[in-house]
Design an enzyme around this catalytic site. Structure first.
Site, short mmCIF file in Angstrom:
data_model
loop_
_atom_site.label_atom_id
_atom_site.label_comp_id
_atom_site.label_asym_id
_atom_site.label_seq_id
_atom_site.Cartn_x
_atom_site.Cartn_y
_atom_site.Cartn_z
N TYR A 57 -11.52 8.47 -2.63
CA TYR A 57 -10.99 8.58 -1.27
C TYR A 57 -9.77 9.49 -1.16
O TYR A 57 -9.65 10.25 -0.20
CB TYR A 57 -10.71 7.19 -0.69
N ASP B 36 0.84 -1.19 0.00
CA ASP B 36 0.00 0.00 0.00
C ASP B 36 0.89 1.26 0.00
O ASP B 36 1.77 1.39 -0.85
CB ASP B 36 -0.95 -0.07 1.22
N HIS C 62 -7.32 -6.55 -0.43
CA HIS C 62 -6.20 -5.60 -0.41
C HIS C 62 -5.12 -5.95 0.61
O HIS C 62 -3.94 -5.75 0.36
CB HIS C 62 -6.75 -4.20 -0.11
N TYR D 28 -1.19 11.54 1.76
CA TYR D 28 -2.06 11.83 0.62
C TYR D 28 -2.06 13.33 0.30
O TYR D 28 -2.13 13.72 -0.87
CB TYR D 28 -3.49 11.38 0.92
#
Length: 347
Positions: free
Chosen positions: A176, A127, A323, A258
């Site tokens: 997201y 990830d 995931h 992010y």
């Protein structure tokens, strides 16, 4: 319940308790320390002796996501090392978004590797940790013997389109990563549910395709989340561990990764078009939300991924897995990692 059924149930429960006690003893063998790297204090978990395998976690996770790998690789003659990344768990979380760029997080890893007393490591990442891993391979390939990326293939820099601008265009403002951009907004929405409910929802979600967080009830109905039964690979104790750390330290550090995406794009202009020239193995679940995002399978299995990563050895798709494959399919993933890195081991 018959007498025989009662005996069977008792024996089964006894075996389960024995297995749990054995796991607790193994977990107690993991060493924890704080290391000063790149101006922050980083929490590191490790076990074993031998060539170093460095494990990097994603969001919303911790070093703990690698608990199965730490035990397995330590038992196989490796030194398994798993930090809490900057902003996560017991590692320092600088308040500024600009402290979470790719240059900062790679700087952390370079300093951490230096502290281990080795010249190179095997890298395994999942990830967001895999994103850090790709940057590390790009900036400091001399430090990496081989890289196993879980769930996230390399993402070459688009020369004209900023990441968030592109995501808004392709997936809309409920995507997201777009929803994570406004400082404090997602934190307040998470607070309405509580850390445990949000982590439970994210880790058990198996809906394919790009993740969407509606502005109303972004994680769904709280009562429905309460009714979610945890899968066999993730226990109540696991959830409590994650929740305790996020309740104490919050989600801002992880969300800031992010929020620094567009800044990363600006900082990496000089690396536009650069190939990753490290031996790589890619492993992904067939139901993974990123893998099932439109265009991703074509990139992974077409010419794109191989062109960008010319030493890509294999792409493994674990059918039926989601995931969080390093937890969901720990034994299979461990075997896949080990068969790859042992090609480059000298013992």
């Amino acid at each position: 319940m018959s007498h025989v059924d009662s005996i069977t149930t008792t024996l089964f429960g006894h075996r389960e308790r024995e297995r749990e006690r054995e796991r607790e003893r193994e977990m107690e063998g993991i060493k924890h320390k704080m290391v000063n790297v790149n101006g922050i204090n980083m929490h590191v978990a490790e076990k074993g002796e031998g060539p170093v395998v460095l494990f990097l976690h994603g969001f919303p996770e911790l070093w703990y996501t690698w608990r199965h790998q730490i035990l397995a690789f330590a038992a196989s003659g490796y030194r398994a090392v798993a930090p809490d990344l900057r902003g996560f768990g017991d590692t320092d979380a600088p308040p500024s978004i600009t402290s979470y760029t790719c240059l900062h997080v790679v700087g952390d890893m370079v300093a951490l590797i230096g502290s281990l007393g080795v010249d190179q490591v095997f890298l395994v990442a999942h990830d967001w940790g895999a994103m850090v891993g790709w940057y590390l391979c790009m900036f400091r390939p001399d430090l990496i013997k081989a890289f196993v990326s879980l769930t996230l293939p390399f993402r070459p820099r688009h020369p004209k389109l900023k990441p968030i601008e592109g995501m808004l265009a392709f997936f809309g403002d409920d995507y997201y990563m777009c929803r994570f951009q406004e400082p404090g907004k997602m934190e307040s929405e998470i607070a309405e549910y509580g850390a445990a409910a949000v982590i439970k929802k994210i880790l058990t979600e198996r809906k394919p395709g790009p993740p969407i967080l509606p502005k109303q009830n972004p994680f769904g109905n709280l009562r429905d989340i309460d009714d979610i039964k945890l899968p066999a690979w993730f226990s109540d104790e696991d959830l409590k561990y994650y929740a305790s750390k996020y309740n104490h330290n919050g989600f801002t550090g992880g969300l800031n990764y992010y929020r620094a995406l567009d800044l990363n794009w600006e900082l990496t202009a000089a690396w536009t078009g650069v190939q990753i020239k490290i031996p790589v193995k890619f492993i992904v679940g067939g139901l993974d939300m990123m893998y099932t995002t439109p265009g991703m399978k074509e990139y992974v299995h077409g010419d794109g991924f191989k062109n960008d990563v010319p030493l890509l050895k294999e792409c493994v798709v674990i059918q039926g897995a989601g995931h969080f494959i390093n937890q969901e399919r720990a034994e299979e993933v461990n075997a896949r990692i080990h068969e790859f890195i042992k090609e480059f081991s000298t013992f």
